[in-house]
Design a protein around this motif. Structure first.
Motif, short mmCIF file in Angstrom:
data_model
loop_
_atom_site.label_atom_id
_atom_site.label_comp_id
_atom_site.label_asym_id
_atom_site.label_seq_id
_atom_site.Cartn_x
_atom_site.Cartn_y
_atom_site.Cartn_z
N ARG A 72 5.70 45.27 1.93
CA ARG A 72 4.88 45.27 0.75
C ARG A 72 5.47 44.24 -0.23
NH1 ARG A 72 3.63 50.82 -1.85
NH2 ARG A 72 5.72 51.29 -1.06
N VAL A 73 4.59 43.41 -0.88
CA VAL A 73 5.53 42.47 -2.11
C VAL A 73 4.53 42.54 -3.11
CG1 VAL A 73 5.69 40.10 -2.58
CG2 VAL A 73 6.33 40.73 -0.27
N ARG A 74 4.86 42.79 -4.17
CA ARG A 74 4.24 42.96 -5.48
C ARG A 74 3.37 41.76 -5.74
NH1 ARG A 74 9.03 45.76 -6.68
NH2 ARG A 74 8.73 47.60 -7.31
N ARG A 75 2.15 41.96 -6.13
CA ARG A 75 1.23 40.88 -6.23
C ARG A 75 1.84 39.70 -7.52
NH1 ARG A 75 -4.81 41.88 -5.79
NH2 ARG A 75 -4.98 39.88 -6.43
N GLN A 76 2.23 40.33 -8.31
CA GLN A 76 3.02 39.37 -9.59
C GLN A 76 4.09 38.78 -8.87
OE1 GLN A 76 2.85 42.98 -9.58
NE2 GLN A 76 4.78 43.46 -10.71
N ASP A 77 4.81 39.04 -7.75
CA ASP A 77 5.99 38.03 -7.29
C ASP A 77 5.73 37.28 -6.19
OD1 ASP A 77 7.54 39.98 -8.89
OD2 ASP A 77 8.07 41.30 -7.11
N LEU A 78 4.35 37.03 -5.95
CA LEU A 78 3.98 36.10 -5.01
C LEU A 78 2.60 35.87 -4.99
CD1 LEU A 78 4.80 34.45 -2.23
CD2 LEU A 78 4.22 36.39 -0.95
N ALA A 79 2.13 34.50 -5.23
CA ALA A 79 0.73 34.24 -5.29
C ALA A 79 0.19 33.66 -4.05
CB ALA A 79 0.67 32.98 -6.40
N ILE A 80 -0.64 34.20 -3.56
CA ILE A 80 -1.36 34.13 -2.33
C ILE A 80 -2.84 33.54 -2.72
CG2 ILE A 80 -2.38 34.69 -0.04
CD1 ILE A 80 0.16 36.72 -0.24
N PRO A 81 -2.95 32.07 -2.35
CA PRO A 81 -4.19 31.35 -2.83
C PRO A 81 -5.41 32.15 -1.97
CG PRO A 81 -2.76 29.75 -1.63
CD PRO A 81 -2.10 30.96 -1.76
N ASP A 82 -5.44 32.27 -0.86
CA ASP A 82 -6.50 32.62 0.11
C ASP A 82 -6.42 33.97 0.42
OD1 ASP A 82 -4.20 32.05 1.63
OD2 ASP A 82 -5.47 31.07 3.41
N GLU A 83 -5.93 35.01 -0.48
CA GLU A 83 -5.71 36.41 -0.28
C GLU A 83 -7.24 37.15 0.07
OE1 GLU A 83 -5.62 39.04 -4.17
OE2 GLU A 83 -3.89 37.55 -3.76
N PHE A 84 -6.99 38.21 0.78
CA PHE A 84 -8.28 38.79 1.17
C PHE A 84 -7.85 40.34 1.13
CE2 PHE A 84 -6.38 37.67 5.14
CZ PHE A 84 -6.13 38.83 5.81
N ALA A 85 -8.75 41.13 0.95
CA ALA A 85 -8.63 42.68 0.72
C ALA A 85 -7.87 43.28 2.22
CB ALA A 85 -10.27 43.69 0.49
N TYR A 86 -7.05 44.18 1.86
CA TYR A 86 -6.35 44.92 2.89
C TYR A 86 -7.09 45.38 3.97
CZ TYR A 86 -2.94 47.94 5.17
OH TYR A 86 -2.23 48.56 6.24
N ARG A 87 -6.88 44.85 5.49
CA ARG A 87 -7.71 45.33 6.37
C ARG A 87 -9.33 44.64 6.59
NH1 ARG A 87 -5.36 49.98 9.78
NH2 ARG A 87 -3.38 49.32 10.06
N SER A 88 -9.66 44.13 5.49
CA SER A 88 -10.96 43.71 5.36
C SER A 88 -11.28 42.66 6.55
CB SER A 88 -11.22 43.05 4.27
OG SER A 88 -10.67 41.82 3.83
N ARG A 89 -10.27 41.81 7.01
CA ARG A 89 -10.35 40.73 8.21
C ARG A 89 -9.27 41.22 9.02
NH1 ARG A 89 -10.99 35.23 5.40
NH2 ARG A 89 -9.58 35.75 3.73
N PRO A 90 -9.02 40.38 10.12
CA PRO A 90 -8.00 40.68 11.04
C PRO A 90 -6.69 39.79 10.51
CG PRO A 90 -9.69 39.61 12.30
CD PRO A 90 -10.09 39.75 10.91
N ALA A 91 -5.58 40.52 10.66
CA ALA A 91 -4.21 39.98 10.35
C ALA A 91 -4.19 38.23 10.55
CB ALA A 91 -3.05 40.44 10.73
N THR A 92 -3.55 37.65 9.68
CA THR A 92 -3.45 36.07 9.59
C THR A 92 -2.05 35.76 9.88
OG1 THR A 92 -3.76 35.73 7.46
CG2 THR A 92 -5.48 35.67 8.54
N PHE A 93 -1.69 34.54 10.61
CA PHE A 93 -0.42 34.39 10.74
C PHE A 93 0.30 33.74 9.34
CE2 PHE A 93 2.74 30.95 12.09
CZ PHE A 93 3.61 31.60 12.41
N ALA A 94 1.53 34.23 8.88
CA ALA A 94 1.93 33.98 7.55
C ALA A 94 3.03 32.93 7.75
CB ALA A 94 2.11 35.19 6.83
N GLY A 95 3.54 32.79 8.71
CA GLY A 95 4.87 31.94 8.91
C GLY A 95 4.69 30.71 8.46
N ALA A 96 3.71 29.82 8.52
CA ALA A 96 3.70 28.49 8.08
C ALA A 96 2.98 28.41 6.76
CB ALA A 96 3.19 27.68 9.16
#
Length: 103
Positions: A72-96
């Motif tokens: 887990r990473v605190r939301r205030q520590d990392l901005a993810i522009p295309d975030e989605f609710a936990y487990r509302s969609r399949p996992a997405t590759f985050a490596g790139a």
């Protein structure tokens, strides 16, 4: 009769332990910094870091190498522009993902 007992036992085991496949439960995963997590993304074609979604406090990730490790990473520590609710969609590759730039 023996085969029926084995089948029932196996069925009970699957039901009792769950059969989640690719998705794992990481809601209790270790809280880490984005810098710590970024080490798992730069491995080229064998990067195994996946984004699982976010809730009001955290972004959830899983690192898959033989076993799944949740983070887990605190939301205030990392901005993810295309975030989605936990487990509302399949996992997405985050490596790139672009949000690792500059870490």
């Amino acid at each position: 009769m023996k085969n029926v007992s084995m089948a029932l036992g196996l069925g009970y085991l699957i039901i009792a332990t769950g059969c989640s496949g690719f998705m794992t439960s990481v809601r209790g995963g270790s809280i880490v910094s984005p810098q710590h997590l970024a080490q798992y993304r730069g491995i080229g074609s064998i990067s195994t870091l996946w984004y699982l979604g976010s809730d009001t406090g955290y972004h959830y990730f899983a690192h898959y190498v033989k076993v799944s490790t949740g983070y887990r990473v605190r939301r205030q520590d990392l901005a993810i522009p295309d975030e989605f609710a936990y487990r509302s969609r399949p996992a997405t590759f985050a490596g790139a993902a672009s949000y690792w730039q500059g870490l």
